[in-house]
Design an enzyme around this catalytic site. Sequence first.
Site, short mmCIF file in Angstrom:
data_model
loop_
_atom_site.label_atom_id
_atom_site.label_comp_id
_atom_site.label_asym_id
_atom_site.label_seq_id
_atom_site.Cartn_x
_atom_site.Cartn_y
_atom_site.Cartn_z
CG HIS A 1 -6.09 38.73 12.97
ND1 HIS A 1 -6.42 37.39 13.07
CD2 HIS A 1 -5.51 39.07 14.15
CE1 HIS A 1 -6.05 36.96 14.27
NE2 HIS A 1 -5.50 37.95 14.94
CG ASN B 1 -7.95 41.32 17.49
OD1 ASN B 1 -9.15 41.62 17.42
ND2 ASN B 1 -7.38 40.40 16.70
CD1 TRP B 2 -10.39 43.57 23.40
CD2 TRP B 2 -12.48 44.25 23.80
NE1 TRP B 2 -10.36 44.32 24.54
CE2 TRP B 2 -11.64 44.75 24.82
CE3 TRP B 2 -13.84 44.56 23.85
CZ2 TRP B 2 -12.11 45.53 25.87
CZ3 TRP B 2 -14.32 45.34 24.89
CH2 TRP B 2 -13.46 45.83 25.90
CE LYS B 3 -7.88 37.22 18.27
NZ LYS B 3 -7.15 35.97 18.14
CB SER C 1 0.20 32.86 23.32
OG SER C 1 -0.72 32.01 22.64
N GLY D 1 -4.60 39.35 21.92
CA GLY D 1 -5.99 38.91 21.76
C GLY D 1 -6.62 38.65 23.11
N GLY D 2 -6.63 37.37 23.52
CA GLY D 2 -7.32 36.94 24.73
C GLY D 2 -7.02 37.77 25.97
CD GLU E 1 -8.46 34.94 14.93
OE1 GLU E 1 -9.18 35.92 15.14
OE2 GLU E 1 -7.72 34.44 15.80
N GLY F 1 -3.74 32.31 20.20
CA GLY F 1 -4.76 31.66 21.00
C GLY F 1 -4.42 30.25 21.45
CD GLU G 1 -1.34 38.86 15.66
OE1 GLU G 1 -1.52 39.08 16.86
OE2 GLU G 1 -2.27 38.71 14.86
P1 PGA Z 1 -3.92 35.84 21.38
O1 PGA Z 1 -4.34 36.50 19.96
O2 PGA Z 1 -3.20 36.91 22.15
O3 PGA Z 1 -5.20 35.43 21.99
O4 PGA Z 1 -3.01 34.70 21.04
C1 PGA Z 1 -3.49 37.39 19.30
C2 PGA Z 1 -4.14 37.91 18.05
O5 PGA Z 1 -4.86 37.14 17.40
O6 PGA Z 1 -3.99 39.08 17.70
#
Ligand code: PGA
Length: 245
Positions: A90, A8-10, A205, A226-227, A92, A166, A160
Amino acid sequence: MRKLAAGNWKMNGTRASLSEVEAINAALDDTDPTVVICPPASLLIPACEIGGKISIGAQDCHMASCGAHTGDISASQIADTGATYVIVGHSERRTDHSETNDVIKAKAQAAQKAGLIAIVCIGETLAEREAGETLAVLGQQMSGSIPDGATSQNTVIAYEPVWAIGTGLVPTLDQIDEAHRFMRDELLTTLGADAQNVSLLYGGSVKGSNADDIFSVSDVDGALVGGASISAHDFVPIIKALSRA
Ligand code: PGA
């Protein structure tokens, strides 16, 4: 059960980042699990044009198929780009856009209708975990946001924990195990035998350095990353850890 590594590149990435999709693609072989990259909407078409083994997904869709919804994108428009997955719910989106379980369910339904695979995200906040409410929250989110008609073919569930996204914080393997067993059991009551085939992803993470441990948990079928999914350097070791699991 499908092993799946999803990135997930956000709100990160421009056309220059497509070289990372190419590099991830180039690192894949037939023994690797399904790999999905969810870039921002601006990159869906060129990412799909890269082809190869990698699948492409969007990060959100609107619940309606078309209409007066400025700035939104529908599931059928996503399908039209060539993408085959979409993330819904998600944390967010739940926080930044006040998305409720009902909204997320409608989005997952729209994804089904458009022939996309919905990656439905659930997870507790730190306050909920500390109050001992984790499984209750996961149960509510599952019953509230997974639509009728969900099958192992059109639905993936990502656990998650909000506090792990993050932050570099990761639940213990026992905590991940407890959550994933619970999710599998809940699905067994709603989907029956097909529940065994639903991919259950852990997210929050995930890195190359902790992926082997996380994938050793029995009901973890992959990760939503994500990251560490934005570069081939960081994402490929996670994919390879899942291949080994
Ligand atoms: P992260 O994000 O791997 O940067 O913790 C995961 C996500 O939000 O899907």
